[in-house]
Design a protein around this motif. Sequence first.
Motif, PDB file in Angstrom:
ATOM      1  N   THR A   3       0.891  -0.815   0.064  1.00 39.40           N
ATOM      2  CA  THR A   3       0.031   0.076   0.220  1.00 39.40           C
ATOM      3  C   THR A   3       0.701   1.360   0.144  1.00 39.40           C
ATOM      4  O   THR A   3       2.271   1.215   0.804  1.00 39.40           O
ATOM      5  CB  THR A   3      -1.026  -0.159   1.198  1.00 39.40           C
ATOM      6  OG1 THR A   3      -2.099   1.294   0.992  1.00 39.40           O
ATOM      7  CG2 THR A   3      -0.372   0.339   2.235  1.00 39.40           C
ATOM      8  N   ALA A   4       0.440   2.045  -0.337  1.00 47.06           N
ATOM      9  CA  ALA A   4       1.281   3.670  -0.190  1.00 47.06           C
ATOM     10  C   ALA A   4       0.197   4.841  -0.759  1.00 47.06           C
ATOM     11  O   ALA A   4      -1.285   4.636  -1.128  1.00 47.06           O
ATOM     12  CB  ALA A   4       2.133   3.529  -2.529  1.00 47.06           C
ATOM     13  N   PRO A   5       0.530   5.837  -0.113  1.00 50.18           N
ATOM     14  CA  PRO A   5      -0.923   7.118  -0.575  1.00 50.18           C
ATOM     15  C   PRO A   5      -1.432   7.163  -0.901  1.00 50.18           C
ATOM     16  O   PRO A   5      -1.063   6.880  -2.812  1.00 50.18           O
ATOM     17  CB  PRO A   5       0.395   7.876  -0.457  1.00 50.18           C
ATOM     18  CG  PRO A   5       1.909   8.076   0.453  1.00 50.18           C
ATOM     19  CD  PRO A   5       1.794   6.303  -0.414  1.00 50.18           C
ATOM     20  N   ALA A   6      -2.552   8.167  -1.446  1.00 51.96           N
ATOM     21  CA  ALA A   6      -3.225   8.417  -2.454  1.00 51.96           C
ATOM     22  C   ALA A   6      -2.545   9.133  -3.978  1.00 51.96           C
ATOM     23  O   ALA A   6      -1.289  10.036  -3.495  1.00 51.96           O
ATOM     24  CB  ALA A   6      -4.575   9.542  -2.428  1.00 51.96           C
ATOM     25  N   GLY A   7      -2.659   8.652  -5.113  1.00 53.66           N
ATOM     26  CA  GLY A   7      -2.047   9.392  -6.360  1.00 53.66           C
ATOM     27  C   GLY A   7      -0.704   8.520  -6.578  1.00 53.66           C
ATOM     28  O   GLY A   7       0.076   8.728  -7.023  1.00 53.66           O
ATOM     29  N   SER A   8       0.261   7.864  -5.685  1.00 52.97           N
ATOM     30  CA  SER A   8       1.568   7.099  -5.863  1.00 52.97           C
ATOM     31  C   SER A   8       1.414   6.302  -7.320  1.00 52.97           C
ATOM     32  O   SER A   8       2.294   6.469  -7.496  1.00 52.97           O
ATOM     33  CB  SER A   8       1.528   6.072  -4.706  1.00 52.97           C
ATOM     34  OG  SER A   8       1.949   6.568  -4.120  1.00 52.97           O
ATOM     35  N   VAL A   9       0.690   5.385  -7.214  1.00 50.41           N
ATOM     36  CA  VAL A   9       0.094   5.075  -8.876  1.00 50.41           C
ATOM     37  C   VAL A   9      -0.845   5.742  -9.589  1.00 50.41           C
ATOM     38  O   VAL A   9      -1.632   6.106  -8.964  1.00 50.41           O
ATOM     39  CB  VAL A   9       0.007   3.720  -9.156  1.00 50.41           C
ATOM     40  CG1 VAL A   9      -0.390   3.082 -10.596  1.00 50.41           C
ATOM     41  CG2 VAL A   9       1.569   3.081  -8.048  1.00 50.41           C
ATOM     42  N   PRO A  10      -0.662   6.629 -10.597  1.00 53.85           N
ATOM     43  CA  PRO A  10      -1.509   8.003 -11.236  1.00 53.85           C
ATOM     44  C   PRO A  10      -2.705   6.966 -11.658  1.00 53.85           C
ATOM     45  O   PRO A  10      -3.335   5.493 -11.869  1.00 53.85           O
ATOM     46  CB  PRO A  10      -0.742   7.687 -12.724  1.00 53.85           C
ATOM     47  CG  PRO A  10       0.651   7.604 -12.657  1.00 53.85           C
ATOM     48  CD  PRO A  10       1.103   6.308 -11.601  1.00 53.85           C
ATOM     49  N   VAL A  11      -4.103   7.737 -11.101  1.00 51.00           N
ATOM     50  CA  VAL A  11      -5.192   7.432 -11.463  1.00 51.00           C
ATOM     51  C   VAL A  11      -5.695   6.509 -12.788  1.00 51.00           C
ATOM     52  O   VAL A  11      -6.515   5.848 -12.824  1.00 51.00           O
ATOM     53  CB  VAL A  11      -6.412   7.957 -11.066  1.00 51.00           C
ATOM     54  CG1 VAL A  11      -7.308   7.061 -11.160  1.00 51.00           C
ATOM     55  CG2 VAL A  11      -5.606   8.105  -9.304  1.00 51.00           C
ATOM     56  N   ALA A  12      -5.211   7.041 -13.631  1.00 49.91           N
ATOM     57  CA  ALA A  12      -4.744   7.133 -15.091  1.00 49.91           C
ATOM     58  C   ALA A  12      -4.997   5.555 -15.464  1.00 49.91           C
ATOM     59  O   ALA A  12      -5.673   4.887 -16.189  1.00 49.91           O
ATOM     60  CB  ALA A  12      -4.619   8.117 -15.921  1.00 49.91           C
TER      61      ALA A  12
END
Length: 338
Positions: free
Chosen positions: A296-305
């Motif tokens: 797990t990682a913070p929001a936006g770590s992997v681009p939502v697209a």
Amino acid sequence: MGDKNRALKAAARKYMEESGETSLQAAMRHVRREYEQGQRDDDASDDQERMGFDEAPYADEYEHRPRVTGTGYFIAWGVQELLGLDQVQQLVQHAEKDGQPDAPDPITCHLCDRPIDVTREEVVHVGIALREVQRPGTPKPTELQFPVWTHDQCGHTRVWSWSQLTLARRRRNLPVHTADLPPRQHRRGRTPIEDYYVFTMPEDSPPVFYLQPGDDHRCGVLGFRADRLSDGLPALDLSREAPRPLEEWSIAADRTGLLYIERQGTGRWYQPPTPWAPPPEWLAAAHFHGKAIFLTAPAGSVPVAKFEAGAGSNLVDLLAVGQKDLLFGAVMTVTGLA
């Protein structure tokens, strides 16, 4: 009971835990006054949200409690992960020296501002606060770590971000710098963004389950980092290390999919509104290995697209996040598939 009263009651119970108030009715009156005066910037309805990706709990009775002389030192989860055993022992030695009544520089409780006398306390809680400081000529902030001491009666400690600790002090009417508080939140009437997840299957390895919050953490990425360390999840730099097994963590499953993630001794850590439904091949791999790698990682770590396109997370993204000490996880047992 309506949602408003339920939220007030939940906030009142939190206030009782933090302040030592013994009357629920008095605590509810206190919380109601704070709302009416606009003093509480943390919405009590947050307590009704799903588990996971919120503020981590304080330490509890399952914490490591080494004893020195007559005082027990309650070490919050994540402290030894950050400092190592030697530095933890140095903190305890420091407390033994400067927690004496005649110490010239006494240790002070961060949740009441009174000195801590280790000759009288049965238990002293030891945590860490993380604070980022921008130094001249450096491209990114430097993370500083400060020990956080608390009396047992004032509240159990944890790993904090500086803004989380500042907010906890303000809730107790202690002096704070308002610039250190997290931004005000206005959650009422706003639908939270669903958390994102993806299942992958590396070769010759347990399958991977990556889970990322949809909404930003109230206290930023440093707050997310502090919460995950407090939860007992280690940071991972996949370019340097493989996830390690943590036997106290498990992922429950049945024929409908994955049900929840829990930690032994503290119960369910995260439960989605409906079971996660990994591909049959993923479940078969989890059944074969008996384990899965949870990340797990913070929001936006992997681009939502990438999630919306069905591409999932890729190794490049996770490597970059891990090098910033913002990727967390471990190898967890998968139960219920036998």
